[in-house]
Design an enzyme around this catalytic site. Structure first.
Site, mmCIF file in Angstrom:
data_model
loop_
_atom_site.group_PDB
_atom_site.id
_atom_site.type_symbol
_atom_site.label_atom_id
_atom_site.label_comp_id
_atom_site.label_asym_id
_atom_site.label_seq_id
_atom_site.Cartn_x
_atom_site.Cartn_y
_atom_site.Cartn_z
ATOM 1 N N GLY A 124 -22.452 -32.705 31.221
ATOM 2 C CA GLY A 124 -22.742 -34.079 31.639
ATOM 3 C C GLY A 124 -22.057 -34.464 32.941
ATOM 4 O O GLY A 124 -21.949 -33.656 33.873
ATOM 5 N N VAL A 125 -21.590 -35.684 33.001
ATOM 6 C CA VAL A 125 -20.969 -36.186 34.231
ATOM 7 C C VAL A 125 -19.670 -35.424 34.518
ATOM 8 O O VAL A 125 -19.305 -35.216 35.676
ATOM 9 C CB VAL A 125 -20.775 -37.724 34.144
ATOM 10 N N ASP A 126 -18.993 -35.002 33.476
ATOM 11 C CA ASP A 126 -17.754 -34.219 33.625
ATOM 12 C C ASP A 126 -18.027 -32.931 34.409
ATOM 13 O O ASP A 126 -17.328 -32.609 35.393
ATOM 14 C CB ASP A 126 -17.227 -33.906 32.211
ATOM 15 N N SER A 180 -19.358 -42.182 27.036
ATOM 16 C CA SER A 180 -19.666 -41.879 25.618
ATOM 17 C C SER A 180 -21.152 -41.949 25.258
ATOM 18 O O SER A 180 -21.503 -41.689 24.108
ATOM 19 C CB SER A 180 -18.897 -42.792 24.644
ATOM 20 N N THR A 181 -22.015 -42.313 26.209
ATOM 21 C CA THR A 181 -23.416 -42.530 25.820
ATOM 22 C C THR A 181 -24.299 -41.277 25.940
ATOM 23 O O THR A 181 -25.497 -41.348 25.693
ATOM 24 C CB THR A 181 -24.069 -43.657 26.648
ATOM 25 N N GLY A 182 -23.703 -40.152 26.320
ATOM 26 C CA GLY A 182 -24.463 -38.907 26.416
ATOM 27 C C GLY A 182 -24.146 -38.013 25.227
ATOM 28 O O GLY A 182 -24.517 -38.306 24.090
ATOM 29 N N VAL A 183 -23.405 -36.954 25.493
ATOM 30 C CA VAL A 183 -23.011 -35.989 24.464
ATOM 31 C C VAL A 183 -22.335 -36.685 23.270
ATOM 32 O O VAL A 183 -22.514 -36.282 22.121
ATOM 33 C CB VAL A 183 -22.054 -34.938 25.081
ATOM 34 N N ASN A 215 -13.415 -35.145 28.095
ATOM 35 C CA ASN A 215 -12.978 -34.930 26.706
ATOM 36 C C ASN A 215 -11.456 -34.817 26.711
ATOM 37 O O ASN A 215 -10.829 -34.759 27.773
ATOM 38 C CB ASN A 215 -13.652 -33.697 26.089
ATOM 39 N N ASP A 225 -26.118 -40.643 41.208
ATOM 40 C CA ASP A 225 -25.196 -39.574 40.801
ATOM 41 C C ASP A 225 -23.803 -40.026 41.235
ATOM 42 O O ASP A 225 -23.540 -40.190 42.437
ATOM 43 C CB ASP A 225 -25.611 -38.283 41.510
HETATM 44 N N1 AR6 Z 1 -23.627 -39.475 37.493
HETATM 45 C C1 AR6 Z 1 -23.639 -40.576 36.712
HETATM 46 N N2 AR6 Z 1 -23.867 -40.549 35.377
HETATM 47 C C2 AR6 Z 1 -24.108 -39.336 34.825
HETATM 48 C C3 AR6 Z 1 -24.113 -38.132 35.572
HETATM 49 C C4 AR6 Z 1 -23.849 -38.237 36.970
HETATM 50 N N3 AR6 Z 1 -23.815 -37.153 37.757
HETATM 51 N N4 AR6 Z 1 -24.382 -37.105 34.717
HETATM 52 C C5 AR6 Z 1 -24.556 -37.639 33.491
HETATM 53 N N5 AR6 Z 1 -24.403 -38.979 33.552
HETATM 54 P P1 AR6 Z 1 -21.867 -37.572 29.180
HETATM 55 P P2 AR6 Z 1 -19.998 -38.549 27.088
HETATM 56 C C6 AR6 Z 1 -24.470 -39.989 32.474
HETATM 57 O O1 AR6 Z 1 -22.567 -36.710 28.200
HETATM 58 O O2 AR6 Z 1 -21.131 -39.018 26.260
HETATM 59 C C7 AR6 Z 1 -18.850 -33.672 28.412
HETATM 60 O O3 AR6 Z 1 -19.131 -32.368 28.016
HETATM 61 C C8 AR6 Z 1 -25.241 -39.614 31.221
HETATM 62 O O4 AR6 Z 1 -26.627 -39.784 31.415
HETATM 63 O O5 AR6 Z 1 -21.557 -37.013 30.518
HETATM 64 O O6 AR6 Z 1 -18.832 -39.452 27.293
HETATM 65 C C9 AR6 Z 1 -17.370 -33.982 28.377
HETATM 66 O O7 AR6 Z 1 -16.574 -32.858 28.714
HETATM 67 C C10 AR6 Z 1 -24.666 -40.640 30.249
HETATM 68 O O8 AR6 Z 1 -25.302 -41.903 30.431
HETATM 69 O O9 AR6 Z 1 -20.424 -38.082 28.577
HETATM 70 C C11 AR6 Z 1 -17.151 -34.384 26.960
HETATM 71 O O10 AR6 Z 1 -16.992 -33.273 26.114
HETATM 72 C C12 AR6 Z 1 -23.210 -40.798 30.703
HETATM 73 O O11 AR6 Z 1 -23.142 -40.214 32.015
HETATM 74 C C13 AR6 Z 1 -18.428 -35.109 26.604
HETATM 75 O O12 AR6 Z 1 -19.433 -34.558 27.465
HETATM 76 C C14 AR6 Z 1 -22.191 -40.122 29.804
HETATM 77 O O13 AR6 Z 1 -22.730 -38.899 29.307
HETATM 78 C C15 AR6 Z 1 -18.336 -36.585 26.871
HETATM 79 O O14 AR6 Z 1 -19.513 -37.197 26.416
#
Ligand code: AR6
Length: 181
Positions: A38-40, A123-126, A30, A16
Protein backbone atom coordinates in the site's frame (compact mmCIF):
# COMPACT_ATOMS: atom_id res chain seq x y z
CA UNK A 1 -12.23 21.16 -1.95
CA UNK A 2 -10.73 23.28 0.85
CA UNK A 3 -11.93 24.83 4.07
CA UNK A 4 -10.34 27.41 6.34
CA UNK A 5 -10.37 26.53 10.02
CA UNK A 6 -8.79 29.26 12.11
CA UNK A 7 -5.17 29.56 10.98
CA UNK A 8 -5.26 26.35 8.95
CA UNK A 9 -6.40 25.40 5.48
CA UNK A 10 -7.81 21.86 5.25
CA UNK A 11 -7.88 20.36 1.78
CA UNK A 12 -9.02 17.13 0.12
CA UNK A 13 -7.17 15.96 -3.00
CA UNK A 14 -6.77 12.76 -5.01
CA UNK A 15 -3.06 12.08 -5.51
CA UNK A 16 -0.11 9.82 -4.88
CA UNK A 17 1.13 11.10 -1.51
CA UNK A 18 4.75 10.42 -2.48
CA UNK A 19 4.60 13.30 -4.99
CA UNK A 20 3.63 16.01 -2.50
CA UNK A 21 6.06 18.81 -1.62
CA UNK A 22 5.00 19.45 1.98
CA UNK A 23 6.89 19.58 5.25
CA UNK A 24 5.69 16.08 6.18
CA UNK A 25 3.73 13.23 4.71
CA UNK A 26 2.18 10.62 6.97
CA UNK A 27 2.73 6.94 6.28
CA UNK A 28 0.15 4.26 7.12
CA UNK A 29 2.76 1.94 8.58
CA UNK A 30 2.66 -1.29 10.57
CA UNK A 31 4.15 -1.60 14.03
CA UNK A 32 7.49 -2.93 12.74
CA UNK A 33 8.03 0.32 10.76
CA UNK A 34 10.03 -1.77 8.31
CA UNK A 35 7.82 -1.35 5.27
CA UNK A 36 4.97 -3.24 3.63
CA UNK A 37 2.44 -2.80 0.84
CA UNK A 38 0.00 0.00 0.00
CA UNK A 39 1.08 3.54 0.76
CA UNK A 40 3.88 2.21 2.99
CA UNK A 41 5.45 0.37 0.06
CA UNK A 42 5.07 3.41 -2.20
CA UNK A 43 6.78 5.68 0.33
CA UNK A 44 9.68 3.27 0.86
CA UNK A 45 10.18 2.89 -2.91
CA UNK A 46 10.10 6.63 -3.56
CA UNK A 47 12.29 7.61 -0.61
CA UNK A 48 15.01 5.03 -1.25
CA UNK A 49 16.86 2.61 0.98
CA UNK A 50 18.16 5.25 3.38
CA UNK A 51 14.63 5.62 4.69
CA UNK A 52 14.57 1.94 5.65
CA UNK A 53 17.96 2.30 7.31
CA UNK A 54 16.60 5.06 9.57
CA UNK A 55 13.43 3.01 10.20
CA UNK A 56 15.60 0.19 11.55
CA UNK A 57 16.85 2.49 14.30
CA UNK A 58 13.33 3.26 15.56
CA UNK A 59 12.52 -0.12 17.12
CA UNK A 60 8.94 -0.12 15.92
CA UNK A 61 5.93 1.80 17.12
CA UNK A 62 2.77 0.93 19.04
CA UNK A 63 -0.64 0.98 17.35
CA UNK A 64 -2.05 4.51 17.62
CA UNK A 65 1.44 5.99 17.83
CA UNK A 66 3.65 7.89 15.37
CA UNK A 67 7.37 8.45 14.81
CA UNK A 68 9.10 10.98 12.58
CA UNK A 69 12.13 10.58 10.29
CA UNK A 70 13.69 12.36 7.29
CA UNK A 71 12.16 12.25 3.81
CA UNK A 72 15.34 11.33 1.89
CA UNK A 73 14.50 11.27 -1.87
CA UNK A 74 10.90 12.35 -1.37
CA UNK A 75 9.85 15.92 -2.12
CA UNK A 76 8.50 15.99 1.44
CA UNK A 77 11.08 16.95 4.09
CA UNK A 78 9.90 14.46 6.70
CA UNK A 79 7.91 11.24 6.96
CA UNK A 80 5.70 10.60 9.97
CA UNK A 81 5.04 6.88 10.38
CA UNK A 82 1.67 6.34 12.00
CA UNK A 83 0.41 2.89 12.94
CA UNK A 84 -3.33 2.58 12.48
CA UNK A 85 -5.45 -0.22 13.95
CA UNK A 86 -6.56 -3.33 12.11
CA UNK A 87 -10.38 -3.26 11.94
CA UNK A 88 -11.89 -6.10 14.01
CA UNK A 89 -15.49 -4.90 14.00
CA UNK A 90 -15.13 -1.81 16.18
CA UNK A 91 -15.09 -3.40 19.62
CA UNK A 92 -11.34 -3.27 20.19
CA UNK A 93 -10.83 0.47 20.52
CA UNK A 94 -10.27 0.94 16.80
CA UNK A 95 -11.88 4.42 16.65
CA UNK A 96 -9.71 5.74 19.48
CA UNK A 97 -6.56 4.21 18.07
CA UNK A 98 -7.20 5.71 14.64
CA UNK A 99 -7.87 9.15 16.14
CA UNK A 100 -4.65 8.83 18.12
CA UNK A 101 -2.63 8.48 14.88
CA UNK A 102 -3.93 11.81 13.60
CA UNK A 103 -3.43 13.56 16.95
CA UNK A 104 0.13 12.24 17.36
CA UNK A 105 1.06 13.30 13.82
CA UNK A 106 -0.12 16.85 14.51
CA UNK A 107 1.80 16.91 17.80
CA UNK A 108 4.97 15.86 15.95
CA UNK A 109 4.47 18.74 13.51
CA UNK A 110 4.18 21.16 16.41
CA UNK A 111 7.32 19.89 18.17
CA UNK A 112 9.34 19.78 14.91
CA UNK A 113 8.26 23.15 13.51
CA UNK A 114 6.41 21.71 10.49
CA UNK A 115 3.64 23.81 9.00
CA UNK A 116 2.25 21.64 6.18
CA UNK A 117 1.37 17.97 6.23
CA UNK A 118 -0.52 15.40 4.21
CA UNK A 119 -2.36 12.33 5.47
CA UNK A 120 -3.39 9.20 3.56
CA UNK A 121 -6.61 7.48 4.68
CA UNK A 122 -4.89 5.49 7.44
CA UNK A 123 -6.15 1.91 8.06
CA UNK A 124 -8.66 1.95 5.19
CA UNK A 125 -6.72 -0.39 2.88
CA UNK A 126 -5.06 -3.59 4.09
CA UNK A 127 -6.34 -2.89 7.65
CA UNK A 128 -10.00 -2.80 6.42
CA UNK A 129 -11.26 0.10 8.56
CA UNK A 130 -14.66 1.23 7.12
CA UNK A 131 -13.85 4.13 4.83
CA UNK A 132 -16.76 6.43 5.76
CA UNK A 133 -16.17 5.99 9.47
CA UNK A 134 -12.42 6.58 9.06
CA UNK A 135 -12.99 9.75 7.02
CA UNK A 136 -15.19 11.22 9.77
CA UNK A 137 -12.69 10.36 12.48
CA UNK A 138 -9.74 11.76 10.52
CA UNK A 139 -11.37 15.09 9.70
CA UNK A 140 -12.87 15.63 13.17
CA UNK A 141 -9.66 14.66 14.97
CA UNK A 142 -7.54 16.98 12.84
CA UNK A 143 -10.01 19.84 13.35
CA UNK A 144 -9.84 19.33 17.13
CA UNK A 145 -6.10 18.65 17.22
CA UNK A 146 -5.18 21.87 15.43
CA UNK A 147 -5.79 23.84 18.60
CA UNK A 148 -2.82 21.98 20.12
CA UNK A 149 -0.73 22.40 16.95
CA UNK A 150 -1.11 26.09 16.09
CA UNK A 151 2.02 26.04 13.92
CA UNK A 152 0.24 23.89 11.32
CA UNK A 153 -1.31 26.00 8.57
CA UNK A 154 -1.98 23.40 5.87
CA UNK A 155 -3.44 19.89 6.17
CA UNK A 156 -4.03 17.81 3.06
CA UNK A 157 -6.23 14.71 3.13
CA UNK A 158 -4.53 12.89 0.26
CA UNK A 159 -7.02 10.33 -1.01
CA UNK A 160 -6.25 7.59 -3.51
CA UNK A 161 -9.72 7.36 -5.09
CA UNK A 162 -12.60 9.68 -5.94
CA UNK A 163 -14.84 7.71 -3.57
CA UNK A 164 -12.46 8.29 -0.67
CA UNK A 165 -12.20 11.98 -1.56
CA UNK A 166 -16.00 12.35 -1.54
CA UNK A 167 -16.18 10.89 1.97
CA UNK A 168 -13.53 13.29 3.23
CA UNK A 169 -15.25 16.23 1.53
CA UNK A 170 -18.52 15.32 3.22
CA UNK A 171 -16.78 15.16 6.59
CA UNK A 172 -15.08 18.49 5.91
CA UNK A 173 -18.38 20.09 4.92
CA UNK A 174 -19.82 18.90 8.24
CA UNK A 175 -17.29 21.00 10.15
CA UNK A 176 -18.67 24.33 8.98
CA UNK A 177 -16.31 27.26 8.48
CA UNK A 178 -15.65 29.14 5.23
CA UNK A 179 -14.94 27.33 1.95
CA UNK A 180 -11.82 28.65 0.21
CA UNK A 181 -10.33 28.24 -3.26
N1 AR6 B 1 -0.84 7.72 -1.96
C1 AR6 B 1 -1.94 7.97 -1.21
N2 AR6 B 1 -2.74 7.00 -0.72
C2 AR6 B 1 -2.42 5.72 -1.02
C3 AR6 B 1 -1.29 5.37 -1.80
C4 AR6 B 1 -0.47 6.45 -2.27
N3 AR6 B 1 0.63 6.22 -3.00
N4 AR6 B 1 -1.25 4.02 -1.90
C5 AR6 B 1 -2.32 3.53 -1.24
N5 AR6 B 1 -3.03 4.55 -0.71
P1 AR6 B 1 -2.93 0.94 3.09
P2 AR6 B 1 -3.52 0.49 5.97
C6 AR6 B 1 -4.25 4.53 0.11
O1 AR6 B 1 -3.31 -0.45 2.76
O2 AR6 B 1 -4.91 0.09 5.64
C7 AR6 B 1 0.87 -1.91 4.62
O3 AR6 B 1 1.31 -3.15 4.18
C8 AR6 B 1 -5.12 3.29 0.02
O4 AR6 B 1 -5.94 3.33 -1.12
O5 AR6 B 1 -1.71 1.51 2.47
O6 AR6 B 1 -3.29 1.45 7.08
C9 AR6 B 1 1.53 -1.49 5.91
O7 AR6 B 1 2.87 -1.94 6.01
C10 AR6 B 1 -5.93 3.44 1.31
O8 AR6 B 1 -6.99 4.37 1.12
O9 AR6 B 1 -2.71 1.11 4.71
C11 AR6 B 1 0.68 -2.14 6.94
O10 AR6 B 1 1.02 -3.48 7.15
C12 AR6 B 1 -4.93 4.08 2.29
O11 AR6 B 1 -3.85 4.57 1.48
C13 AR6 B 1 -0.71 -2.06 6.35
O12 AR6 B 1 -0.51 -2.01 4.93
C14 AR6 B 1 -4.38 3.14 3.34
O13 AR6 B 1 -4.19 1.85 2.77
C15 AR6 B 1 -1.43 -0.81 6.76
O14 AR6 B 1 -2.74 -0.86 6.26
Amino acid sequence: MARQLGNARLEVIVADITTLRVDAIVNAANSSLLGGGGVDGAIHRAAGSELLAECRTLQGCATGGAKIIRGYRLPARRVIHAVGPVWHGGGRGEDGLLASCYRRALELCQTNGLVSLAFPAISTGVYRFPTDRAAGISVRTVAEGLSHAPIVSQVIFCCFSDASARLHEQALAGLGGPCVD
